[in-house]
Design a protein around this motif. Structure first.
Motif: not given
Length: 142
Positions: A10-12, A38-39, A7-8
């Motif tokens: 991909r900037e999540y 959160a999405d 996730a990091k």
């Protein structure tokens, strides 16, 4: 690669929250999901969901992880418990092993009829695989 690192890259962000075994379980934390922004959410549940998984119907994407039914309310990721144990026990039976113990059956489980029609729950699904492996070979479980 661990989920958080993936996730990091991909900037999540990843939010991990737990809930105790008392109360309603997953349903107790749904209100908090609205505050965290959160999405989408991945939920894990340690027991069968009440009201045919009504709690899974949210205005954001949901994925249920674990061995309990999602009732078609969201995507689900689970292990093929019945097939995995059926295969493993079958391999042992095919080599001539006839005494295979099962450890970890649910409390109150006294016979095949207790789990035959279950569709969720790790222990019940794995016991089904154990019994099916025997039945496929014409053997009776003691």
């Amino acid at each position: 690669m661990p989920v958080i690192e993936f996730a990091k890259q991909r900037e999540y962000g990843v939010i991990i929250n737990t809930y105790g075994s008392g109360g309603m379980g997953l349903a107790d934390n749904i209100e908090e999901t609205y505050r965290l922004g959160a999405d989408g959410w991945i939920f894990f549940t340690e027991r069968a969901l009440e009201n045919k998984g009504e709690v899974l119907q949210q205005p954001y994407p949901v994925v249920l992880g674990g061995d309990y039914l999602s009732y078609g309310k969201c995507d689900q990721v689970t292990m093929p418990n019945t097939e995995a144990v059926r295969f493993a026990v079958g391999r042992l039976l095919d080599t001539g092993v006839r005494t295979i113990a099962v450890i970890g059956a649910s409390p109150g489980m006294h016979g095949w009829e207790d789990v035959r029609d279950q569709r969720d729950g790790t222990q019940s699904l794995r016991i089904q695989g154990y019994v099916h492996a025997h039945e496929e070979r014409g053997l009776t479980v003691d």
